[in-house]
Design an enzyme around this catalytic site. Structure first.
Site, PDB file in Angstrom:
ATOM      1  N   LYS A  66       0.837  -1.215   0.000  1.00 21.17           N
ATOM      2  CA  LYS A  66       0.000   0.000   0.000  1.00 21.17           C
ATOM      3  C   LYS A  66       0.868   1.261   0.000  1.00 21.17           C
ATOM      4  O   LYS A  66       2.083   1.190   0.008  1.00 21.17           O
ATOM      5  CB  LYS A  66      -0.941  -0.010   1.209  1.00 21.17           C
ATOM      6  CG  LYS A  66      -1.938  -1.179   1.183  1.00 21.17           C
ATOM      7  CD  LYS A  66      -3.043  -1.006   0.159  1.00 21.17           C
ATOM      8  CE  LYS A  66      -3.685  -2.297  -0.300  1.00 21.17           C
ATOM      9  NZ  LYS A  66      -4.483  -2.998   0.662  1.00 21.17           N
TER      10      LYS A  66
HETATM   11  C1  LIG Z   1      -5.549  -3.966   0.976  1.00 23.55           C
HETATM   12  C2  LIG Z   1      -6.999  -3.790   0.959  1.00 23.55           C
HETATM   13  C3  LIG Z   1      -7.812  -4.149   2.047  1.00 23.55           C
HETATM   14  C4  LIG Z   1      -7.342  -4.949   3.233  1.00 23.55           C
HETATM   15  O1  LIG Z   1      -6.266  -4.481   3.898  1.00 23.55           O
HETATM   16  P1  LIG Z   1      -5.274  -5.500   4.662  1.00 23.55           P
HETATM   17  O2  LIG Z   1      -4.437  -4.577   5.476  1.00 23.55           O
HETATM   18  O3  LIG Z   1      -4.492  -6.211   3.600  1.00 23.55           O
HETATM   19  O4  LIG Z   1      -6.103  -6.413   5.492  1.00 23.55           O
HETATM   20  C5  LIG Z   1      -9.164  -3.845   1.992  1.00 23.55           C
HETATM   21  N1  LIG Z   1      -9.707  -3.248   0.926  1.00 23.55           N
HETATM   22  C6  LIG Z   1      -8.967  -2.910  -0.153  1.00 23.55           C
HETATM   23  C7  LIG Z   1      -9.642  -2.219  -1.286  1.00 23.55           C
HETATM   24  C8  LIG Z   1      -7.597  -3.182  -0.183  1.00 23.55           C
HETATM   25  O5  LIG Z   1      -6.896  -2.877  -1.266  1.00 23.55           O
END
Ligand SMILES: *Cc1c(COP(=O)(O)O)cnc(C)c1O
Length: 375
Positions: A190
């Site tokens: 991210k």
């Molecule tokens: C990455 C992501 C999540 C979940 O986050 P995690 O930290 O990996 O549990 C939820 N929604 C979207 C759209 C994502 O890209």
């Protein structure tokens, strides 16, 4: 040896180490501790919101958000179809019933008109949802004003999945702070990372307190272990929060860099027939976490293969949840009754390498390969 170019690798600044060392020196490694407190304050300040609750994943933050709103087994929850599976999984954990809502072409995010149709039908059946999960995909905002207008007219709260949009703005306000509750992810790929983690943000004290309680095994405030409710072990560790403190200081810089990368791609590839980039709504500022596009005259799967041959990682857009075998039979409301926007985006879409640490030379390599195979 040609080096591999990755889609969006972690980008460390160096200051993260200082905060990790602090945790080591005080031997405060586990959950809670000064980094957690400081990171939560930094996040709340950044998002200009009252409460930020850090968690060990974004998925956990969404689970807590649903529980804070009182969603229970058998309740209805609406969710954007065009997204990563984590946007919907916590609804299943609770045993609530999903309905998927399509995207609109203008933002690639939830279609206000599809949402309106779905709410209208739900009201007729006296089964209005307890929550609506709106996603800001790839760092670009959904049309929150239109969506909130629709949701408000049925009195249903919105949870903003801002997992991919930390650092984005909508009408001058930080992404994820328009609905009742929002959440971010700090997973490895991210915009910023804690090695794995997330946070829930809200201005509502009651939601915050409820989520905090459930995230810490629902332990009651007594001097022995006393429980009246099922809880979870969802808090962030003090080490992870240390990484987050260092990362958050770099966020605006990373957003600028990702926006530059996007502009460079857009300029260099604009003459390719049938190409279109993910649009940005007026009055919003996306992060371009990933540069994403659609190709109408070429097969994106062939292009992905070609890029892979040159050691360049690319990826398809999210396969909509209404097309996932896991969610077979779940109701779906298309943008128009016979126009499945998210399905179409998946068929034609592509994500390009967009990490904030990507060098100018690396990006030129991607552009050269694309121009060569898309010419
Ligand atoms: C990455 C992501 C999540 C979940 O986050 P995690 O930290 O990996 O549990 C939820 N929604 C979207 C759209 C994502 O890209």
């Amino acid at each position: 040896m040609v080096e591999q170019i990755l889609l969006s690798p972690p980008h460390m600044s160096g200051t993260e180490q200082k905060y990790i060392n602090e945790a080591f020196e005080t031997n405060w490694i586990t959950t809670l501790g000064s980094n957690v407190t400081a990171f939560e304050k930094d996040l709340a300040d950044y998002d200009q919101i009252k409460y930020a609750l850090t968690t060990n994943s974004g998925t956990a933050a969404l689970h807590l958000a649903l529980l804070a709103l009182g969603v229970q087994s058998g309740d209805q929850v609406f969710c954007q179809s065009f997204t990563f599976i984590a946007s919907a999984n916590p609804v299943n954990y609770i045993g609530a019933q999903l309905t998927f809502i399509d995207s609109e072409p203008e933002s690639w995010n939830m279609s206000p008109q599809a949402l309106d149709r779905a709410l209208h039908d739900a009201q007729k059946k006296q089964q209005l949802p307890k929550a609506i999960i709106v996603v800001h995909l790839f760092g670009q905002s959904a049309d929150m004003e239109a969506l909130i207008n629709v949701a408000d007219s049925y009195d249903v709260p919105i949870i903003e999945d801002a997992a991919e949009s930390l650092g984005a703005q909508y009408h001058g306000q930080p992404s994820g702070t328009y609905g009742e509750i929002g959440f971010h992810s700090f997973n490895g790929n991210k915009m910023i990372t804690t090695g794995g983690g997330g946070c829930m943000v809200t201005d509502n004290e009651e939601y915050h307190e409820r989520a905090l309680h459930l995230a810490t095994q629902a332990k009651e405030a007594r001097n022995y272990y006393y429980h009246t409710q099922q809880g979870y072990n969802y808090r962030m560790s003090n080490i992870a929060a240390g990484i987050g403190r260092g990362q958050l200081q770099m966020l605006d810089h990373y957003v600028d860099r990702c926006c530059n990368i996007f502009t460079t791609y857009q300029t260099a590839l604009s003459r390719i027939p049938g190409i279109a980039f993910q649009p940005e709504l007026p009055n919003s500022r996306g992060t371009r976490w990933l540069t994403t596009l659609t190709l109408r005259d070429q097969d994106p799967w062939v292009i992905m293969k070609h890029l892979q041959h040159y050691k360049i990682e690319s990826r398809a857009l999210w396969k909509p949840l209404h097309q996932q075998p896991l969610f077979k039979g779940v109701p779906f409301y298309a943008h128009h009754t016979n126009q499945d926007v998210s399905g179409d985006l998946f068929t034609h879409g592509l994500c390009l390498p967009s990490g904030s640490s990507m060098t100018t030379n690396q990006q030129q390599r991607v552009i050269d390969v694309l121009n060569q195979c898309l010419r």
